[in-house]
Design a protein around this motif. Structure first.
Motif, PDB file in Angstrom:
ATOM      1  N   UNK A 176       0.845  -1.202   0.000  1.00 35.60           N
ATOM      2  CA  UNK A 176       0.000   0.000   0.000  1.00 35.60           C
ATOM      3  C   UNK A 176       0.875   1.244   0.000  1.00 35.60           C
ATOM      4  N   UNK A 177       1.911   1.234   0.838  1.00 36.21           N
ATOM      5  CA  UNK A 177       2.835   2.362   0.866  1.00 36.21           C
ATOM      6  C   UNK A 177       3.555   2.510  -0.465  1.00 36.21           C
ATOM      7  N   UNK A 178       3.899   1.384  -1.066  1.00 40.47           N
ATOM      8  CA  UNK A 178       4.569   1.429  -2.362  1.00 40.47           C
ATOM      9  C   UNK A 178       3.657   2.053  -3.417  1.00 40.47           C
ATOM     10  N   UNK A 179       2.364   1.742  -3.353  1.00 36.24           N
ATOM     11  CA  UNK A 179       1.420   2.268  -4.335  1.00 36.24           C
ATOM     12  C   UNK A 179       1.229   3.778  -4.176  1.00 36.24           C
ATOM     13  N   UNK A 180       1.331   4.264  -2.943  1.00 33.56           N
ATOM     14  CA  UNK A 180       1.124   5.694  -2.707  1.00 33.56           C
ATOM     15  C   UNK A 180       2.230   6.550  -3.299  1.00 33.56           C
TER      16      UNK A 180
END
Length: 249
Positions: A176-180
């Motif tokens: 999720x952090x990577x996608x942000x």
């Protein structure tokens, strides 16, 4: 936090959206620097020409000087050249009223102004477009990344082993952090583009106002020149009639 490592761990769709955003960033900065250079050059040339225009030089001499490098004219010098050329042509035409003369001269200079402003505005709408769509493109990449993360979460939570579920969630959740990252890059691209778009648009509006102020002053001078010549002609005619009348007496 290592942004590069996070980027490498994202899925291919998010990476594609990030590459597009990076391309938009390079394109927008190239346009920004080029347009700033063009506008600065136009403002500098306007000041130089106005100083020469108000130096007391004869307008015919200034026109001949501009005609000598006709193919290289731009900005206020081009507007002056077009206006004086139209005025000279109409001034030599018989039965052309001063009002018609001024109206057609103004029309020609307004057309020249529109041409100059169009050249100054090149690619600036593209900066506005990049500033508008970059956040959405970044959000699109983030949504794709989060969808991928939740699909993986759905696969891991299908097992009954709670410990296994927690281990897999700790591995997948950082996605999720990577996608942000995609949203962050989208904002990084959009904010400078929007600021530059507003700045360049304001500068062009200022140039537009300066050009119109110039033609207002220029047309006033032409008005004075017309009526001065008309008054001179009338005075000569009256003097001739008075002499003829005195001679007759």
């Amino acid at each position: 936090m290592n942004i590069f490592d996070l980027f490498l761990e994202t899925n291919i769709l998010v990476q594609i959206s990030i590459f597009i955003l990076i391309g938009f960033s390079v394109l927008s900065w190239s346009i920004i620097f080029h347009r700033i250079f063009v506008l600065s050059s136009a403002q500098r040339k306007l000041k130089v020409f106005e100083n020469e225009f108000w130096s007391g030089i004869d307008l015919s001499s200034l026109y001949q000087k501009a005609a000598a490098h006709r193919n290289k004219l731009n900005g206020a010098e081009q507007i002056f050249y077009v206006g004086f050329k139209e005025f000279s042509k109409l001034y030599q035409t018989k039965h052309c009223s001063p009002e018609t003369m001024m109206s057609r001269t103004l029309d020609s200079m307004h057309t020249a102004i529109n041409t100059e402003l169009k050249s100054l505005e090149d690619y600036i709408p593209l900066i506005g477009t990049i500033g508008s769509i970059s956040p959405y493109l970044g959000l699109f990449g983030t949504v794709l990344g989060i969808i991928h993360v939740f699909i993986e979460l759905g696969k891991t939570t299908a097992t009954n082993n709670v410990a296994t579920q927690m281990i897999h969630m700790q591995i997948v959740a950082p996605g999720i952090a990577e996608s942000l990252i995609s949203t962050a890059i989208g904002l990084f691209v959009a904010i400078p583009a929007v600021i530059a778009f507003n700045y360049l648009t304001t500068q062009i509006n200022n140039m537009d106002q300066d050009y119109h102020n110039f033609i207002e002053e220029f047309i006033t001078i032409l008005y004075h020149q017309i009526f001065f010549n008309i008054d001179s002609a009338l005075n000569k005619e009256n003097q001739y009639e008075e002499k003829a009348y005195q001679k007759h007496d």
